[in-house]
Design an enzyme around this catalytic site. Structure first.
Site, PDB file in Angstrom:
ATOM      1  N   ARG A  35      33.383  45.953  45.570  1.00 30.38           N
ATOM      2  CA  ARG A  35      33.131  45.276  44.298  1.00 30.38           C
ATOM      3  C   ARG A  35      34.311  45.283  43.338  1.00 30.38           C
ATOM      4  O   ARG A  35      34.230  44.686  42.266  1.00 30.38           O
ATOM      5  CB  ARG A  35      31.912  45.869  43.566  1.00 30.38           C
ATOM      6  N   ASP A  36      35.411  45.940  43.684  1.00 30.40           N
ATOM      7  CA  ASP A  36      36.549  45.950  42.762  1.00 30.40           C
ATOM      8  C   ASP A  36      37.867  45.948  43.536  1.00 30.40           C
ATOM      9  O   ASP A  36      38.801  46.678  43.204  1.00 30.40           O
ATOM     10  CB  ASP A  36      36.480  47.183  41.850  1.00 30.40           C
ATOM     11  N   LEU A  37      37.944  45.119  44.566  1.00 28.96           N
ATOM     12  CA  LEU A  37      39.169  45.053  45.357  1.00 28.96           C
ATOM     13  C   LEU A  37      40.256  44.299  44.592  1.00 28.96           C
ATOM     14  O   LEU A  37      40.019  43.223  44.051  1.00 28.96           O
ATOM     15  CB  LEU A  37      38.903  44.347  46.693  1.00 28.96           C
ATOM     16  N   THR A  77      41.091  43.441  36.456  1.00 29.85           N
ATOM     17  CA  THR A  77      40.200  43.219  37.581  1.00 29.85           C
ATOM     18  C   THR A  77      39.690  41.785  37.620  1.00 29.85           C
ATOM     19  O   THR A  77      39.393  41.266  38.692  1.00 29.85           O
ATOM     20  CB  THR A  77      39.008  44.194  37.507  1.00 29.85           C
TER      21      THR A  77
END
Length: 262
Positions: A35-37, A77
């Protein structure tokens, strides 16, 4: 690990097509629900081996249906965030989108969608990929986002070969699939690894999918935790460093009064 992928992209202007392919191959093999690549969350060594880090936003998927989520608007992000996250829902396909953005950044050395805010981010996405279909917009759950997309002037997609000249057409075809606006149109990690782009590298038959960790390991995600529960958990964590008091606590002889040692 010696560096992260952000540093690799910034410091190296001599990456080859083989580098691009091997990096993308490794990112897809991880097959996580992170969810936060983003490049700073991908660690790298000089032998081109990658490792994913920072699982602070990683979550278990208890089912395959889209889930509502309210996401803090972190500036860095946002650039790698799938469009459905701006529309307050997510599926495991969000990581495929992020990997596509990272791959595009490897190809050019610059972020693909460096949006200044949510609206600007959607503008950049649609400038390249075109305006979503009316059917796709109708499926958007967030009313404000749906209105904004509906009022947007119609844009045609720009061919990726124009955005990324001199790049392997097979790489661009896979990138186009990963950057599909609708999550259902993106390939899974397994499907992406079976793409012709990896013909000389991936051997799907010798890389069977790992069994997922049992969801029972993540039952704590379902529980509602009260202030008293948190106090109890902190107290139990402290007792782990004081075996005598822990033993008394477990035997029921502890009075719940903790004295820090000198």
């Amino acid at each position: 690990m010696e560096a992260d992928l952000h540093q690799v992209i910034k410091a190296n202007d001599d990456l080859t097509p083989e580098h691009y392919q091997f990096f993308l191959y490794q990112l897809l093999r991880a097959n996580v629900f992170h969810r936060d690549l983003k490049p700073k969350n991908i660690l790298a060594n000089s032998d081109c081996k990658l490792k994913i880090c920072d699982f602070g936003l990683a979550r278990v998927a208890f089912n395959d249906t889209p889930t509502a989520i309210f996401w803090t608007d972190y500036v860095a992000t946002r650039w790698y965030r799938a469009p459905e996250l701006f529309l307050l829902q997510y599926t495991p396909a969000i990581d495929i989108w992020s990997i596509g953005c990272i791959f595009a950044e490897l190809l050019t050395g610059r972020p693909l969608f460096p949006g200044k805010n949510v609206v600007h981010q959607l503008d950049l996405m649609t400038d390249l990929l075109g305006t979503p279909s009316a059917e796709a917009i109708a499926r958007v759950r967030n009313e404000k986002a749906r209105r904004y997309l509906s009022s947007m002037r119609r844009k045609k997609p720009i061919p990726l070969s124009q955005k990324f000249p001199n790049v392997d057409p097979l790489a661009l075809r896979l990138l186009e699939k990963m950057l599909a606006f609708e999550p259902k149109d993106r390939p899974s990690a397994e499907e992406a690894l079976a793409d012709p782009y990896f013909k000389s590298l991936a051997k799907v038959q010798r890389e069977p999918s790992a069994q997922p960790v049992t969801k029972l390991e993540f039952e704590f995600e379902r529980r509602r935790v009260t202030k008293e529960d948190i106090r109890e958990l902190i107290y139990r964590e402290i007792l782990e460093y004081h075996p005598k008091l822990l033993k008394e606590f477990l035997q029921g002889t502890d009075s719940m009064g903790f004295m820090y040692p000198r």
